[in-house]
Write a protein that holds these residues in place. Sequence first.
Motif, PDB file in Angstrom:
ATOM      1  N   LEU A 139       0.820  -1.208   0.000  1.00  0.00           N
ATOM      2  CA  LEU A 139       0.000   0.000   0.000  1.00  0.00           C
ATOM      3  C   LEU A 139       0.858   1.263   0.000  1.00  0.00           C
ATOM      4  O   LEU A 139       0.571   2.222  -0.711  1.00  0.00           O
ATOM      5  N   TRP A 140       1.940   1.266   0.755  1.00  0.00           N
ATOM      6  CA  TRP A 140       2.792   2.451   0.821  1.00  0.00           C
ATOM      7  C   TRP A 140       3.481   2.712  -0.515  1.00  0.00           C
ATOM      8  O   TRP A 140       3.720   3.860  -0.885  1.00  0.00           O
ATOM      9  N   GLN A 141       3.791   1.643  -1.254  1.00  0.00           N
ATOM     10  CA  GLN A 141       4.399   1.818  -2.573  1.00  0.00           C
ATOM     11  C   GLN A 141       3.404   2.443  -3.547  1.00  0.00           C
ATOM     12  O   GLN A 141       3.745   3.348  -4.305  1.00  0.00           O
TER      13      GLN A 141
ATOM     14  N   ASP B 221       0.817   4.260  -2.782  1.00  0.00           N
ATOM     15  CA  ASP B 221       0.588   5.656  -2.380  1.00  0.00           C
ATOM     16  C   ASP B 221       1.691   6.559  -2.917  1.00  0.00           C
ATOM     17  O   ASP B 221       1.428   7.681  -3.369  1.00  0.00           O
ATOM     18  N   GLY B 222       2.925   6.085  -2.880  1.00  0.00           N
ATOM     19  CA  GLY B 222       4.044   6.861  -3.426  1.00  0.00           C
ATOM     20  C   GLY B 222       3.945   7.031  -4.925  1.00  0.00           C
ATOM     21  O   GLY B 222       4.232   8.103  -5.471  1.00  0.00           O
ATOM     22  N   ILE B 223       3.523   5.986  -5.621  1.00  0.00           N
ATOM     23  CA  ILE B 223       3.377   6.056  -7.080  1.00  0.00           C
ATOM     24  C   ILE B 223       2.269   7.031  -7.450  1.00  0.00           C
ATOM     25  O   ILE B 223       2.424   7.850  -8.358  1.00  0.00           O
ATOM     26  N   VAL B 224       1.157   6.959  -6.739  1.00  0.00           N
ATOM     27  CA  VAL B 224       0.033   7.868  -7.014  1.00  0.00           C
ATOM     28  C   VAL B 224       0.443   9.313  -6.744  1.00  0.00           C
ATOM     29  O   VAL B 224       0.094  10.231  -7.502  1.00  0.00           O
ATOM     30  N   ALA B 225       1.221   9.531  -5.690  1.00  0.00           N
ATOM     31  CA  ALA B 225       1.707  10.880  -5.401  1.00  0.00           C
ATOM     32  C   ALA B 225       2.659  11.358  -6.500  1.00  0.00           C
ATOM     33  O   ALA B 225       2.639  12.536  -6.878  1.00  0.00           O
ATOM     34  N   ALA B 226       3.468  10.448  -7.021  1.00  0.00           N
ATOM     35  CA  ALA B 226       4.402  10.820  -8.089  1.00  0.00           C
ATOM     36  C   ALA B 226       3.657  11.161  -9.383  1.00  0.00           C
ATOM     37  O   ALA B 226       4.150  11.964 -10.185  1.00  0.00           O
TER      38      ALA B 226
ATOM     39  N   ALA C 286      -1.722  -6.946 -13.009  1.00  0.00           N
ATOM     40  CA  ALA C 286      -2.981  -6.205 -13.025  1.00  0.00           C
ATOM     41  C   ALA C 286      -3.896  -6.627 -11.875  1.00  0.00           C
ATOM     42  O   ALA C 286      -4.572  -5.794 -11.271  1.00  0.00           O
ATOM     43  N   GLN C 287      -3.908  -7.919 -11.533  1.00  0.00           N
ATOM     44  CA  GLN C 287      -4.768  -8.390 -10.444  1.00  0.00           C
ATOM     45  C   GLN C 287      -4.314  -7.806  -9.106  1.00  0.00           C
ATOM     46  O   GLN C 287      -5.141  -7.459  -8.254  1.00  0.00           O
ATOM     47  N   ASP C 288      -3.002  -7.709  -8.909  1.00  0.00           N
ATOM     48  CA  ASP C 288      -2.487  -7.153  -7.659  1.00  0.00           C
ATOM     49  C   ASP C 288      -2.799  -5.666  -7.560  1.00  0.00           C
ATOM     50  O   ASP C 288      -3.101  -5.163  -6.480  1.00  0.00           O
ATOM     51  N   LEU C 289      -2.698  -4.962  -8.690  1.00  0.00           N
ATOM     52  CA  LEU C 289      -3.021  -3.538  -8.687  1.00  0.00           C
ATOM     53  C   LEU C 289      -4.492  -3.307  -8.369  1.00  0.00           C
ATOM     54  O   LEU C 289      -4.847  -2.372  -7.665  1.00  0.00           O
ATOM     55  N   LYS C 290      -5.330  -4.180  -8.908  1.00  0.00           N
ATOM     56  CA  LYS C 290      -6.777  -4.032  -8.694  1.00  0.00           C
ATOM     57  C   LYS C 290      -7.115  -4.131  -7.204  1.00  0.00           C
ATOM     58  O   LYS C 290      -7.986  -3.418  -6.707  1.00  0.00           O
ATOM     59  N   ALA C 291      -6.386  -4.971  -6.483  1.00  0.00           N
ATOM     60  CA  ALA C 291      -6.664  -5.150  -5.061  1.00  0.00           C
ATOM     61  C   ALA C 291      -6.177  -3.971  -4.221  1.00  0.00           C
ATOM     62  O   ALA C 291      -6.742  -3.688  -3.177  1.00  0.00           O
TER      63      ALA C 291
END
Length: 161
Positions: A42-44, A46-51, A72-77
């Motif tokens: 989750l922290w990774q 959050d960092g990507i979304v902030a970037a 893609a399945q991991d991202l969806k979760a």
Amino acid sequence: MLKLIDKIRKPLILFPLTLCLTLFLSLPWLSAQQPPKPKPQLWQIDGIVAALDDSYPQVKGYAFNKLVEYEAQDLKAVLKKPEDIAQKAVNILSDEKLDPYIRIRAALALGNLGEAGAKYVPDILNFLKDEKVNPDIRSFAAFALANLGEERDKLVLAISH
């Protein structure tokens, strides 16, 4: 005459031996498997979304590059709003002022977003029809379209009817 036969036999023995050794040593490479992609924390994410909200386009390109590394399945979760990320990817993909590297990474990330990215299939199709766009970027956009899979097929069928 015997000396001539001995000279011929030595190379004939060395060739099959060399061939067998080559095949024997190359077998481990043939059976190698690709390591599984890492699971995002989750922290990774959050960092990507902030970037992705950063003002520097290169930072956005690195963020999209990181999104491509995950399944893609991991991202969806883990992703809270994949639609926002897909919208940002489409905006960057269509921005002609940006570096092609950044636009390519945005296309690949869009293809990795699954259903959220499938909503933008018409935009990707219009992008592919545009002949003014760099051919490299168009090819990666086509690759992203192919990665959307079932979602893409449903949308294309809905558009065509």
